[in-house]
Design a protein around this motif. Structure first.
Motif, PDB file in Angstrom:
ATOM      1  N   LEU A 165       0.815  -1.220   0.000  1.00 53.16           N
ATOM      2  CA  LEU A 165       0.000   0.000   0.000  1.00 53.16           C
ATOM      3  C   LEU A 165       0.846   1.265   0.000  1.00 53.16           C
ATOM      4  O   LEU A 165       0.342   2.351  -0.246  1.00 53.16           O
ATOM      5  CB  LEU A 165      -0.886   0.024   1.256  1.00 53.16           C
ATOM      6  CG  LEU A 165      -1.736  -1.220   1.504  1.00 53.16           C
ATOM      7  CD1 LEU A 165      -2.365  -1.149   2.884  1.00 53.16           C
ATOM      8  CD2 LEU A 165      -2.814  -1.339   0.437  1.00 53.16           C
ATOM      9  N   LEU A 166       2.131   1.109   0.319  1.00 56.19           N
ATOM     10  CA  LEU A 166       2.994   2.285   0.463  1.00 56.19           C
ATOM     11  C   LEU A 166       3.667   2.631  -0.859  1.00 56.19           C
ATOM     12  O   LEU A 166       3.837   1.779  -1.718  1.00 56.19           O
ATOM     13  CB  LEU A 166       4.068   2.009   1.516  1.00 56.19           C
ATOM     14  CG  LEU A 166       3.553   1.651   2.914  1.00 56.19           C
ATOM     15  CD1 LEU A 166       4.718   1.287   3.819  1.00 56.19           C
ATOM     16  CD2 LEU A 166       2.743   2.795   3.501  1.00 56.19           C
ATOM     17  N   GLN A 167       4.046   3.886  -0.964  1.00 52.93           N
ATOM     18  CA  GLN A 167       4.786   4.331  -2.149  1.00 52.93           C
ATOM     19  C   GLN A 167       6.271   4.266  -1.822  1.00 52.93           C
ATOM     20  O   GLN A 167       6.755   5.051  -1.015  1.00 52.93           O
ATOM     21  CB  GLN A 167       4.416   5.781  -2.486  1.00 52.93           C
ATOM     22  CG  GLN A 167       2.970   5.991  -2.901  1.00 52.93           C
ATOM     23  CD  GLN A 167       2.659   5.355  -4.239  1.00 52.93           C
ATOM     24  OE1 GLN A 167       3.532   5.213  -5.078  1.00 52.93           O
ATOM     25  NE2 GLN A 167       1.411   4.946  -4.427  1.00 52.93           N
ATOM     26  N   PRO A 168       7.007   3.357  -2.432  1.00 52.27           N
ATOM     27  CA  PRO A 168       8.434   3.290  -2.123  1.00 52.27           C
ATOM     28  C   PRO A 168       9.203   4.444  -2.764  1.00 52.27           C
ATOM     29  O   PRO A 168       8.742   5.027  -3.740  1.00 52.27           O
ATOM     30  CB  PRO A 168       8.861   1.957  -2.749  1.00 52.27           C
ATOM     31  CG  PRO A 168       7.908   1.741  -3.848  1.00 52.27           C
ATOM     32  CD  PRO A 168       6.614   2.409  -3.479  1.00 52.27           C
ATOM     33  N   GLU A 169      10.358   4.743  -2.162  1.00 50.89           N
ATOM     34  CA  GLU A 169      11.167   5.822  -2.739  1.00 50.89           C
ATOM     35  C   GLU A 169      11.898   5.347  -3.991  1.00 50.89           C
ATOM     36  O   GLU A 169      12.191   6.118  -4.883  1.00 50.89           O
ATOM     37  CB  GLU A 169      12.178   6.316  -1.697  1.00 50.89           C
ATOM     38  CG  GLU A 169      11.519   7.220  -0.658  1.00 50.89           C
ATOM     39  CD  GLU A 169      12.140   7.090   0.708  1.00 50.89           C
ATOM     40  OE1 GLU A 169      13.301   6.653   0.797  1.00 50.89           O
ATOM     41  OE2 GLU A 169      11.457   7.413   1.697  1.00 50.89           O
ATOM     42  N   GLN A 170      12.210   4.053  -4.031  1.00 52.82           N
ATOM     43  CA  GLN A 170      12.927   3.526  -5.193  1.00 52.82           C
ATOM     44  C   GLN A 170      12.156   2.361  -5.795  1.00 52.82           C
ATOM     45  O   GLN A 170      11.328   1.755  -5.121  1.00 52.82           O
ATOM     46  CB  GLN A 170      14.306   3.038  -4.766  1.00 52.82           C
ATOM     47  CG  GLN A 170      15.260   4.182  -4.498  1.00 52.82           C
ATOM     48  CD  GLN A 170      16.338   3.809  -3.512  1.00 52.82           C
ATOM     49  OE1 GLN A 170      16.293   2.751  -2.898  1.00 52.82           O
ATOM     50  NE2 GLN A 170      17.303   4.686  -3.356  1.00 52.82           N
ATOM     51  N   LYS A 171      12.504   2.026  -7.038  1.00 50.15           N
ATOM     52  CA  LYS A 171      11.819   0.915  -7.714  1.00 50.15           C
ATOM     53  C   LYS A 171      12.078  -0.415  -7.011  1.00 50.15           C
ATOM     54  O   LYS A 171      11.206  -1.254  -6.886  1.00 50.15           O
ATOM     55  CB  LYS A 171      12.333   0.804  -9.157  1.00 50.15           C
ATOM     56  CG  LYS A 171      11.676   1.798 -10.109  1.00 50.15           C
ATOM     57  CD  LYS A 171      12.287   1.735 -11.486  1.00 50.15           C
ATOM     58  CE  LYS A 171      11.761   0.528 -12.250  1.00 50.15           C
ATOM     59  NZ  LYS A 171      12.053   0.610 -13.702  1.00 50.15           N
ATOM     60  N   ALA A 172      13.328  -0.596  -6.572  1.00 53.62           N
ATOM     61  CA  ALA A 172      13.675  -1.848  -5.874  1.00 53.62           C
ATOM     62  C   ALA A 172      14.042  -1.533  -4.431  1.00 53.62           C
ATOM     63  O   ALA A 172      14.744  -0.561  -4.161  1.00 53.62           O
ATOM     64  CB  ALA A 172      14.840  -2.508  -6.575  1.00 53.62           C
ATOM     65  N   GLU A 173      13.521  -2.330  -3.520  1.00 55.91           N
ATOM     66  CA  GLU A 173      13.819  -2.093  -2.096  1.00 55.91           C
ATOM     67  C   GLU A 173      14.029  -3.428  -1.397  1.00 55.91           C
ATOM     68  O   GLU A 173      13.486  -4.459  -1.810  1.00 55.91           O
ATOM     69  CB  GLU A 173      12.659  -1.341  -1.427  1.00 55.91           C
ATOM     70  CG  GLU A 173      11.347  -2.098  -1.545  1.00 55.91           C
ATOM     71  CD  GLU A 173      10.183  -1.488  -0.787  1.00 55.91           C
ATOM     72  OE1 GLU A 173      10.377  -0.526  -0.044  1.00 55.91           O
ATOM     73  OE2 GLU A 173       9.072  -2.015  -0.939  1.00 55.91           O
ATOM     74  N   ILE A 174      14.830  -3.376  -0.350  1.00 54.54           N
ATOM     75  CA  ILE A 174      15.068  -4.580   0.458  1.00 54.54           C
ATOM     76  C   ILE A 174      14.636  -4.290   1.880  1.00 54.54           C
ATOM     77  O   ILE A 174      15.056  -3.294   2.472  1.00 54.54           O
ATOM     78  CB  ILE A 174      16.563  -4.966   0.428  1.00 54.54           C
ATOM     79  CG1 ILE A 174      16.973  -5.386  -0.980  1.00 54.54           C
ATOM     80  CG2 ILE A 174      16.842  -6.091   1.427  1.00 54.54           C
ATOM     81  CD1 ILE A 174      18.460  -5.645  -1.152  1.00 54.54           C
ATOM     82  N   LEU A 175      13.785  -5.138   2.411  1.00 50.55           N
ATOM     83  CA  LEU A 175      13.367  -4.999   3.803  1.00 50.55           C
ATOM     84  C   LEU A 175      14.047  -6.080   4.629  1.00 50.55           C
ATOM     85  O   LEU A 175      13.774  -7.271   4.445  1.00 50.55           O
ATOM     86  CB  LEU A 175      11.848  -5.139   3.937  1.00 50.55           C
ATOM     87  CG  LEU A 175      11.036  -3.907   3.553  1.00 50.55           C
ATOM     88  CD1 LEU A 175      10.896  -3.797   2.048  1.00 50.55           C
ATOM     89  CD2 LEU A 175       9.669  -3.951   4.191  1.00 50.55           C
ATOM     90  N   GLU A 176      14.945  -5.652   5.494  1.00 49.14           N
ATOM     91  CA  GLU A 176      15.620  -6.603   6.381  1.00 49.14           C
ATOM     92  C   GLU A 176      14.665  -6.985   7.513  1.00 49.14           C
ATOM     93  O   GLU A 176      13.594  -6.389   7.662  1.00 49.14           O
ATOM     94  CB  GLU A 176      16.910  -5.992   6.936  1.00 49.14           C
ATOM     95  CG  GLU A 176      17.954  -5.644   5.874  1.00 49.14           C
ATOM     96  CD  GLU A 176      18.604  -6.869   5.213  1.00 49.14           C
ATOM     97  OE1 GLU A 176      18.377  -7.997   5.700  1.00 49.14           O
ATOM     98  OE2 GLU A 176      19.313  -6.697   4.216  1.00 49.14           O
TER      99      GLU A 176
END
Ligand code: NAP
Length: 277
Positions: A252-263
């Motif tokens: 539901l959130l708008q990420p800042e970048q196209k690819a993201e990693i959530l640790e």
């Protein structure tokens, strides 16, 4: 000779000290939590409502697995997609009204090209697919955790999917000497190269779940990390519900970048924000 009670008391105290020390050390190594999640004040309910109005569809790979099952529950409860398709190697049986509108596509993962249609027309893809080296051997593990996952992502992208959410693993690294971490890191990199509008990688630590399948090594690790988790460490393990909640909330959130990693810590944090909604 000392009374047994005194000896046991000392042993318990020593064990407690050791556990606390380990917990403190693990907390020291906890992943930094991105600001985005700690300061997230947006109302999840509003985000859900806005997303729901967009009439998006999704597919889930691995819905029969431990994470996939809980993810499916979460998707059904939050009702943010107008259509949910499960793509798997076997037909699953569900009872009850919430499951009535589910679509199931049974595919042969060895011949995925023949099932391209199953991957067409979805906006969002979730992947919780995976096996173990113990279960499938080295080649089988690479086939499932890399080849099947990558091919599915390729077909989804070709079929119009714009968002792909991949459950990977803590420590994933394509340059790792360890097969498991290397394969996980490699598939992350290969999917990123496909250029989805949005690609989210979740890297949970040990999954805390009462697994149906018997995996003795994992059972022991779970017991240990459950104790650590109870002491506040969020780096090494995570309840499976938190992973599922985080995957849905993050959609539901708008990420800042196209690819993201959530640790792991970021997943824990995002999972909690969904609990508090
Ligand atoms: N276990 C952990 O502590 C841990 C920690 C971090 C990350 N992870 C990763 O998180 C992901 C999900 O883990 P999980 O424990 O929730 O998974 P799981 O319970 O083992 O479920 C795996 C899913 O993959 C499917 N699958 C396995 N082998 C397959 C094959 N040969 N062909 C087609 N489908 C196949 C299973 O389908 P069937 O039901 O038909 O077998 C099931 O839906 C995995 O990628 C895992 O590596 C796990």
């Amino acid at each position: 000779m000392k009374p047994l009670g005194t000896v046991l008391g000392k042993a318990t105290a020593a064990l407690t000290v050791v556990t606390v020390v380990i917990a403190v050390v693990l907390n020291y190594f906890d992943d930094p939590v991105p600001v985005k999640y700690t300061s997230m004040t947006e109302d999840m309910k509003t985000l859900e409502e806005n997303f729901r109005h967009q009439n998006k569809s999704c597919f889930v790979l691995g819905a029969s697995g431990e994470t996939g099952k809980v993810l499916l529950q979460e998707l059904l409860e939050r009702n943010i997609f107008f259509k949910i398709t499960l793509i798997g190697r076997r037909q699953l049986t569900f009872e009850g009204k919430p499951y009535e509108n589910l679509i199931q596509e049974v595919v042969d993962f060895e011949k995925l090209d023949e099932h391209a249609v199953a991957f067409q027309g979805h906006d969002v893809g979730y992947c919780c697919l995976g096996t173990t080296r113990a279960k499938a051997g080295v080649d089988g593990f690479i086939r499932v955790d890399h080849d099947y996952v990558l091919k599915s992502a390729e077909l989804a992208k070709a079929g119009g999917c714009t968002q792909f959410h991949l459950e990977s693993s803590r420590g994933a690294d394509k340059n790792s000497k360890f097969l498991y971490l290397k394969v996980k890191g490699q598939v992350e990199a290969d999917i990123e190269a496909l250029g989805f509008d949005r690609f989210s990688v979740y890297r949970p630590g040990v999954l805390l779940v009462d697994r149906q399948e018997s995996r003795p090594g994992e059972w022991l690790a779970r017991k240990f990390f459950s104790a650590m988790s109870a002491m506040g460490s969020t780096a090494m393990s995570i309840p499976i519900q938190a992973v599922a909640k985080a995957m849905v909330s993050n959609t539901l959130l708008q990420p800042e970048q196209k690819a993201e990693i959530l640790e792991n810590s970021a997943i824990v944090s995002l999972g909690k924000s969904a609990e508090n909604k």
